[in-house]
Every structure is written in C-alpha cells, then in structure tokens.
Write a protein that holds these residues in place. Structure first.
Motif: not given
Length: 222
Positions: A168-174
């Motif tokens: 559930r982590a936000n890894l957008h554009c990581a």
C-alpha cells in the motif's frame, strides 16, 4: 618588501614564527582572488625583516604547509576531521575559495558515507522522505517495513530491497534501476506500469504468482 614583477622571485614568509620559502608565482596563480595573491601582486608594499627579508603574518604556522601545498599542487590534503576544521579556518582567512570548496566536499562525503553505513529504521525513512529530494541509491534497506508510506519519486536505484514490505505504499515515479528486490512485498502498492515491468523479473513476479496461486485455491474451494 618593494614591488617585484618577477613571478619566480623567492619569497620568505614568517607565519607565526614558522619560516617558509616559496615564490610569487605559487602565491598568486592558483587562487588569484585570495588575500595572498593580493598581498604579493606587486600592488602593495610589504614590510620585511630588514636582516633576512621575511614577511611576517600573524597566523598559526602549523598548517601553513597545507596552504602552500594546495597552492603548489591543487590537491586537498588528507587529514583527520578535526585537522580539516583547523585548515579550513586558515583557508577562510586567506580566502582560498578552491581549498574551502575542496575541504567541504570531503567533509560532506565523509558525512554521507557515515550515514549510509548506519542501519536505517522506518522512522529514519519517514524523516528522509519529508525532504524535497530523496535518494536511497545503493542503500541497504533490506527487511524494512515501508508500508503505506508516500515514496513517490524516491530513487532506490542499486539499493538492496530484499524482503522490504511496500504494501500500500505510494511508489509512483520511484526509481528501481538494478535493485535487489528479492522477497519484497508490493501488494496494493502504487506503481507505474513500466516499474511493474522493471520489477517483474524480481519480486513483483513472485507476488503475482502468489496472487494467482491464491485465486486458484479459492476457485477450487468455492
């Protein structure tokens, strides 16, 4: 001392009681905007010892050899951290901007290396991601619980992400270039399609296989 246009002229210096010999060329070329360059530019009349011709500067001469070696070679000396602080003080007095930048670069690199060697916790990660630009390139984050965190735009390139819990982590554009993500859990994490493809051969593939297996078991039991 009278003005002398000969850059190879020998200069005798008395720095706080310690004696040094060098040339005008050494004192003026590498750091042309420094105090030393201005003093020995030929525009000023300097007071010399009438007997031996030494120019006196009321500074601690202990580290002046490092100042001279920098002016000669352009190499920042290798010292203990406490000594760097002392040499930095002298460099600031003489306005040697190149040496100042070089010492700061070494001290900052030492600080970064020490931080990388320290085992990170979830709290450390939370503090880091509150800054504008976060990079964990090459950092060992194995086993950390990073679930439900906003990790968007974080650079994880070359990091060890083994068994990291990204659920559930936000890894957008990581960024995940060349990471070791064996056993990492990305369940319900926000990922771009290209990141899923990049991680697909490592841990995301394992998660999907596990999910498919669970669906098949559910269908069999239904």
């Amino acid at each position: 001392m009278t003005n002398d246009s000969d850059s190879s002229s020998l200069i005798r210096l008395n720095i706080g009681g310690k004696k040094f010999c060098t040339t005008i060329d050494t004192l003026t070329q590498r750091e042309p905007d420094s105090m030393l360059a201005a003093m020995f530019s030929g525009r000023h009349t300097l007071c010399q010892d009438p007997e031996k011709g030494y120019v006196f500067l009321d500074r601690d001469g202990k580290h002046f050899r490092h100042i001279l070696n920098w002016l000669r070679d352009g190499v920042v000396p290798t010292l203990k951290d406490s000594k760097y602080t002392e040499v930095l003080r002298e460099a600031e007095y003489y306005q040697l901007l190149g040496l100042i930048d070089g010492i700061h670069a070494i001290l900052n690199k030492k600080k970064e290396d020490e931080e990388l060697d320290t085992e990170l916790t979830r709290t450390d990660i939370i503090k880091c991601i509150q800054s504008d630009r976060v990079r964990f390139r090459g950092v060992n984050l194995s086993g950390l619980d990073l679930s439900k965190l906003d990790l968007s735009f974080v650079d994880f390139s070359y990091a060890c992400l083994r068994n990291v819990f990204f659920s559930r982590a936000n890894l957008h554009c990581a960024k995940f270039k060349d990471v070791d993500a064996e056993g990492a859990n990305f369940h319900n994490a926000t990922l771009r399609e290209e990141d899923v493809n990049l991680l697909g051969q490592i841990s995301v593939e394992l998660c999907w296989l596990e999910l498919i297996f669970r669906v098949q078991i559910y269908k069999m039991l239904a």
